[in-house]
Design an enzyme around this catalytic site. Structure first.
Site, PDB file in Angstrom:
ATOM      1  N   CYS A  33       0.962  -1.410   0.145  1.00 19.71           N
ATOM      2  CA  CYS A  33      -0.071  -0.043  -0.028  1.00 19.71           C
ATOM      3  C   CYS A  33       0.838   1.168  -0.025  1.00 19.71           C
ATOM      4  CB  CYS A  33      -0.929   0.108   1.241  1.00 19.71           C
ATOM      5  SG  CYS A  33      -2.133  -1.542   1.388  1.00 19.71           S
ATOM      6  N   TYR A 172      -5.480 -13.001  -4.342  1.00 13.28           N
ATOM      7  CA  TYR A 172      -4.868 -12.826  -3.182  1.00 13.28           C
ATOM      8  C   TYR A 172      -5.711 -13.341  -1.982  1.00 13.28           C
ATOM      9  CZ  TYR A 172      -4.029  -9.581   0.880  1.00 13.28           C
ATOM     10  OH  TYR A 172      -3.488  -8.751   1.954  1.00 13.28           O
ATOM     11  N   HIS A 175      -2.988 -12.101   4.728  1.00 11.11           N
ATOM     12  CA  HIS A 175      -3.011 -11.186   5.560  1.00 11.11           C
ATOM     13  C   HIS A 175      -4.393 -11.147   6.512  1.00 11.11           C
ATOM     14  CE1 HIS A 175      -0.019  -9.434   2.925  1.00 11.11           C
ATOM     15  NE2 HIS A 175       0.651  -9.670   3.869  1.00 11.11           N
ATOM     16  N   ASP A 268       3.668 -10.366   8.912  1.00  9.36           N
ATOM     17  CA  ASP A 268       4.536 -10.228   7.531  1.00  9.36           C
ATOM     18  C   ASP A 268       5.205  -8.889   7.663  1.00  9.36           C
ATOM     19  OD1 ASP A 268       4.977 -10.849   5.072  1.00  9.36           O
ATOM     20  OD2 ASP A 268       3.297  -9.359   4.210  1.00  9.36           O
TER      21      ASP A 268
END
Length: 690
Positions: A33, A172, A175, A268
């Site tokens: 991001c 995806y 997370h 992560d």
């Protein structure tokens, strides 16, 4: 530039196939991001283009919403809802392709992680569940029609991605933020149909979606799967040695690339305070290459080319993935290729970049002040425009702001005299880097000191505390004051705008500066945190390690509250609790007496009295700007003729290290600029047709 074949790290520069496309090297900027996304598309393009220019063989977007039912407003991530979004993405892929790099897009449906605050569409999830982030909303369970639509949304987005020029299309499941991961996890998926129950059923939608995307892009794009293989939750979550490996085996041959990591985001992207070593994810992800024949990319805050080569040669990874290291130094690959290892700006793992996204602001970086400024200010991470008229500049103070300012002024062609009152450069960095978990902060100082050491146009004067007369006697017309700040003893801060009541006979009150100076603290101390960033928690940990009995009090509902944005608040609080530090939240200091401290509940105002032998205040700082004030007075009276007299960094406004570095960089870029052009930058705005 050095020939890759002659480079000891040549393996990093080998071309690598990803299905039908080939990356020019093994450097892979994984999706991350930026706080720019669909709201600032031109800034997003410039940021990603800079990475490609810097040598990253693959440059990816952040997560890109594929449908209005996955709206994570107010966070401005990527969007590919319909064809109207394609031009912005095409601008990104064109810019990346100009530098012979591949462009990747991460298609995402966030499921119950998306509250759909802007679209007001009821969120969807594998089964009925509340949405994340304490929104008073629930996601509804998906029926078979919803699943069919979900797959079609991915097909539509994949086709648009190919039309936009992407080379790699991501599916995806990581997370704990994506629908496809939620389907994998029994705690979210208690369906009784073919999409729930055993792991084969729970992985069914992911398998179908991967196949759908492959069919949609034909043979034009590589298909990547981003999968979290371990949640570090033990039996309570996905584990690499259990269902994590089963899922990999089930899907092994479908994607063209495996992008594997650990979950959630706080693991992560763990800070260096909690994961100081490069490659810290290897113990969880190394098994993947043994199960798949396709290339694997992984991350681990890699900055050392030796560590990168080791990952390749030992068969752990095929691509060196990076988010934060590519932010700290977009030119890291090119510097390795050129053999300029000493010029790499190594990531310090502070997560100030992550915090930007969490506070809904454009990305920033402690090491790289140009990050996010590529388009709006036209800043390049490696090039500062040469001044038309080189001049001499005096910088007083060699902390993070002064060092950055000096380096950029020299790159612009100016001559610099850098004066530092202490015996070494670095300012606050020298002290904070000695605290538990903050050793990497010294990298900010070390990089700039090394770069300055090879430049001839700088004189560094150590152990020189300049007075106003000393400055005037130099007759230098450009003077920049970077003398830092000091922590307040009186407790003035957010909760106490007029300070804290301290009796005349009160116990001693200390600050971080006293600790840095080596003052001896009593055995039983109370640390008061009204700063809410990392320092109070680190000081409490350090004092405990030194044998002190420590109580940490804060008016916030948790300690180090702002570090929630850097993904470490719960880790900080857990560590201190496990160490035995006494934590008192939602209490403000009321009175510091001779033997006791009285604190009050911020809600009920109920008073509690505790025994203590001393208090450590971490509330706010006061700029050390007396030199600037004295020089300003002489300048205002007409006794001097400074062309430039300004403060930078903490001397101007105490803040983060990142803000100090940025302040120094900005001052250097603007030296000699017309006042009307200072502090201005381009803005992206909606154009109305009249």
């Amino acid at each position: 530039m050095a020939n890759a074949k002659d480079n000891p790290f040549a393996v990093l520069f080998e071309p690598m196939a990803i299905g039908p496309v080939t990356a020019r090297n093994r450097f892979f900027q994984v999706p991350h991001c930026t706080g720019l996304g669909h709201a600032n598309p031109q800034a997003e393009v410039a940021l990603r283009a800079t990475k490609a220019e810097g040598g990253w063989g693959v440059v990816c977007t952040q997560e890109v919403e594929i449908h209005p039912s996955s709206d994570i407003s107010p966070y401005p991530e990527g969007r590919l809802w319909d064809d109207a979004d394609i031009p912005a993405h095409r601008a990104m892929t064109d810019a990346v392709h100009e530098h012979n790099s591949l462009a990747g897009i991460e298609l995402v449906h966030n499921g119950q992680h998306a509250a759909n605050l802007a679209t007001r569409i009821p969120p969807i999830a594998p089964t009925h569940r509340p949405v994340d982030l304490y929104h008073p909303l629930q996601a509804r369970a998906m029926d078979k029609h919803d699943i069919k639509q979900f797959r079609q949304w991915h097909v539509n987005a994949a086709k648009r991605s190919r039309q936009a020029g992407y080379d790699i299309v991501y599916v995806y499941a990581g997370h704990n933020m994506a629908m496809l991961m939620h389907f994998l996890l029994p705690r979210y998926n208690d369906r009784s149909d073919e999409y729930g129950g055993n792991v084969v059923n729970r992985a069914r939608l992911l398998k179908e979606t991967l196949s759908d995307v492959r069919d949609a892009v034909g043979g034009d794009c590589g298909v990547a799967l981003r999968l979290a293989v371990d949640e570090l939750m033990g039996d309570g979550g996905l584990q690499a040695n259990d269902e994590g490996s089963e899922i990999v085996s089930l899907l092994a041959d479908i994607p063209d690339l495996w992008d594997v990591n650990i979950s959630g985001w706080d693991n992560d992207s763990a800070t260096a305070r909690f994961e100081p070593d490069e490659g810290y994810q290897e113990q969880y992800t190394a098994f993947v290459k043994k199960l798949v024949s396709k290339p694997v990319v992984g991350v681990g805050r890699f900055t050392s080319p030796t560590a990168m080569v080791s990952q390749i040669n030992r068969g752990v990874l095929d691509f060196i993935g990076a988010a934060r290291p590519s932010i700290a130094d977009p030119f890291l690959p090119n510097k390795i290729l050129a053999g300029e290892l000493e010029s790499i700006r190594e990531c310090i793992g502070c997560n100030i970049c992550v915090s930007s996204d969490n506070v809904i602001a454009p990305i920033r970086c402690t090491q790289n002040p140009t990050m996010g400024e590529e388009w709006r200010r036209g800043w390049h991470p490696e090039v500062s425009p040469k001044s038309e008229k080189p001049e001499q500049v005096l910088i007083v103070g060699a902390g993070p702001s002064g060092l950055e300012c000096a380096l950029q002024l020299l790159r612009r062609g100016h001559n610099v005299l850098l004066a530092e009152a202490e015996l070494d450069v670095g300012g606050r960095l020298l002290h904070e880097s000695q605290l538990p978990g903050l050793a990497s902060y010294r990298r900010v100082r070390d990089y700039r000191q090394q770069q300055l050491s090879v430049l001839q146009e700088v004189d560094v004067l150590l152990d020189n505390r300049l007075s106003a007369n000393d400055v005037l006697e130099t007759e230098i017309e450009h003077v920049i004051i970077a003398t830092g700040a000091h922590w307040r003893h009186d407790g003035l801060g957010r909760q106490h705008p007029q300070g804290i009541r301290i009796n005349d006979s009160a116990m001693p009150v200390f600050t971080a500066d006293d600790i840095y100076a080596g003052k001896k603290l009593p055995e039983n101390v109370l640390v008061y945190d009204d700063d809410h960033y990392y320092l109070a928690g680190v000081l409490a940990e350090s004092l405990h390690q030194s044998g002190h009995t420590v109580t940490l009090v804060t008016p916030a509902n948790c300690i180090s509250a702002w570090t929630d944005h850097t993904l470490e608040q719960h880790k900080i609080q857990a560590r201190l609790l496990n160490l035995g530090v006494n934590i008192v939240t939602a209490h403000e200091l009321h009175l510091i007496g001779e033997k006791t401290v009285t604190h009050a509940c911020v809600y009920s105002q109920k008073l509690t009295q505790v025994e203590s032998d001393g208090v450590v205040m971490v509330t706010s700082r006061t700029p050390d700007d007396s030199l600037f004030a004295e020089l300003q007075n002489t300048h205002s009276s007409g006794e001097t003729h400074f062309k430039t007299l300004q403060r930078i960094g903490d001397c101007l406004a105490p803040s983060t290290v990142a803000a100090a570095v940025y302040s120094g960089h900005l001052a250097a870029r603007e030296l000699g600029a017309d006042d009307t052009k200072k502090l201005l930058f381009k803005r992206e705005s909606v154009q109305f047709m009249m």
